[in-house]
Structure formats: C-alpha cells, structure tokens
Write an enzyme that holds these catalytic residues in place. Structure first.
Site, mmCIF file in Angstrom:
data_model
loop_
_atom_site.group_PDB
_atom_site.id
_atom_site.type_symbol
_atom_site.label_atom_id
_atom_site.label_comp_id
_atom_site.label_asym_id
_atom_site.label_seq_id
_atom_site.Cartn_x
_atom_site.Cartn_y
_atom_site.Cartn_z
ATOM 1 C CB SER A 155 -0.902 0.016 1.242
ATOM 2 O OG SER A 155 -1.537 1.269 1.398
ATOM 3 C CE1 TYR A 168 -4.278 -1.887 5.133
ATOM 4 C CE2 TYR A 168 -3.251 0.250 4.778
ATOM 5 C CZ TYR A 168 -3.881 -0.866 4.275
ATOM 6 O OH TYR A 168 -4.101 -0.976 2.933
#
Length: 278
Positions: A155, A168
C-alpha cells in the site's frame, strides 16, 4: 474528456498455469481472479467469506474454484497451498492480497500511545504473517517445478506516515521488505517476488467512505480519475507474467501520482489560482 478504457486481458498469457489469490472474493482480489481466468489460468479464489468465494468461482466457470481460509491461521494457509498443489499438480502464481478489513479493528488502530497490543498483533497476523506463510508454503513447489511468481499487495501507506491506522501502515511497509527478501533469497531458483502498492482504489469498501475524505484525496491526484480494482489487477497480472521476467524484488506504486509530488502541491495550486483571480 471521456474516461479511458480499463486495460483488457491478454488472452492465453497464463494458459496451463495455476494461481491462488487470497482475499480473492472482492475488490482487488476479485478483479485479479477475473483477469487471471480471462487470461487462461486455473484460479483458486481463497477467502474467509465462503459464500462470496463460491459465488465468484461459480460465475467464473470450470477453471475457478473456491477455498475458504483464514489469513491469520498459518495452518489454514498451509492447507490452502497444499490442497491446491495436490489437486492441480503445480502452483505458478501466488497473489498475497488478503488484509484485515474489520471496521472495529480499524477504529482501534490509531497511534503508538493508544493502540492495544492485541490490535497490533491481529493486524500483523493477517497482513504480514499471513503473507509470509503463503510464501513459506508456496516456495518449495515453485522451486521444485523450476519457478513461479509471487505478487504481494502492499500500500502507499507503507511509504508515508498517516494520522491513523498505524499498524496497517507498518504492516504494509513490512510487506515491501518481505518482498525484497523473498526475491533475494529465491530469485536464483526461478522465483520472482514483487509487490503492488495501491493508493485509494474505488473498491466497494472505499466507495462507502465519506465523500469529503474522497474529495480531499482527489485534489492530490495527477490523473483525472481514481483507480478501479481492474487497474491494480492489470498490474498484478503483468508482474506475474513472463513479460516481467526481468523484474524482481520491486514494489510498484499505483496511486494516480499522489506520492510523486510535494505534499503541499494542491494547496500551492489553490494559492496560485487565488492570486490570479484577485
């Protein structure tokens, strides 16, 4: 200006190949499953949601099958890989794509002071240890058959800090490091391992986000439109294909140019416009 067409499949590019896509029943995983099947692969749609995985596999036809698995359970991942190899005799592509999507966990994933270690461990179990387990159990088969490809979903959160979802972001940064390690250790054995790092992609989940948040992010894009899951699937399939045979250990950012510029760019553009109009 009309919206550009989404990239189409390369028919036959994965003929006679077997692929596993984790988190394959929705979003980027679903788009990747669809494209792999369209390009000739036999695909295992692996997901914690049994009903959704089965429905997608049924829609995609005889070269797709559903497998329920838990990305936080390494034994479940081992069974997924071993079952695929036992059934089809090989494994050519592993797309590690599953991620923890619980809104409850996301709400508790804040900063280093406020985060609970239980939340940290849950995020790392799925987003990082699950990817390591996928690699661990896929690698022996890939090496024995003379090669294979692994594509991990990282990501843009792995490249920059944010005001929320610390665990995350850290997990995604670790996936970038894991990708390089797998490529370094096993590239000479015929295994390529690369990663994709999407920015905001209009999956069903992100479409439900607050419109104001999406508007803020759109100001920083360097393209007219947000990405769709099919855009990321096209990149995943390129990296998994023989066309990318000389690419190993790399992470490709697909974020509409959001990380390509100074973070103050959108505000400076607004300032310049304001001065011109005054």
């Amino acid at each position: 200006m009309s919206k550009p067409a989404l990239p189409g499949p390369h028919v036959g590019r994965f003929k006679d190949q077997v692929a596993i896509v984790t988190g394959g029943a929705s979003g980027i995983g679903e788009a990747t499953c669809r494209r792999l099947v369209a390009e000739g692969a036999t695909v295992v749609v692996a997901d914690v949601n049994a009903e959704r995985a089965a429905a997608l596999a049924s829609e995609l036809g005889p070269r797709a099958s559903a497998q329920v698995f838990d990305a936080a359970d390494v034994r479940s991942i081992e069974r997924l890989v071993q079952g695929t190899v036992e059934r089809f005799g090989r494994l050519d592509v592993l797309h590690n794509n599953a991620a923890l999507s619980s809104p409850v966990i996301h709400a508790k994933d804040k900063n280093a002071i406020d985060i609970e270690f239980e939340v940290w461990d849950q995020v790392m179990a799925v987003n990082l240890r699950g990817y390591l387990a996928g690699c661990k159990y896929a690698l022996p088969t890939m090496i024995a058959q003379g090669g294979g490809t692994i594509v991990n979903t990282a990501s843009t959160g792995g490249f920059s800090g944010d005001i929320t979802r610390m665990a995350y972001s850290v997990s995604k940064a670790a996936i970038i490091g894991l990708t390089r390690q797998i490529a370094t250790h096993h590239g000479a054995q015929g295994v390529r391992c690369n990663a994709v790092a999407p920015g905001l992609v209009l999956t069903p989940g992100t479409r439900g986000a607050a419109a104001s948040v999406i508007d803020v992010m759109q100001r920083h894009l360097l393209v007219p439109e947000f990405g769709e899951p099919e855009d990321i699937a096209a990149l995943v399939c390129f990296l998994a294909s023989g066309e990318a045979r000389y690419i190993n250990g790399q992470t490709y950012i697909a974020d509409g140019g959001m990380l390509a510029h100074n973070p103050t760019m959108a505000d400076l553009v607004d300032m310049a416009k304001s001065r011109k109009s005054s």
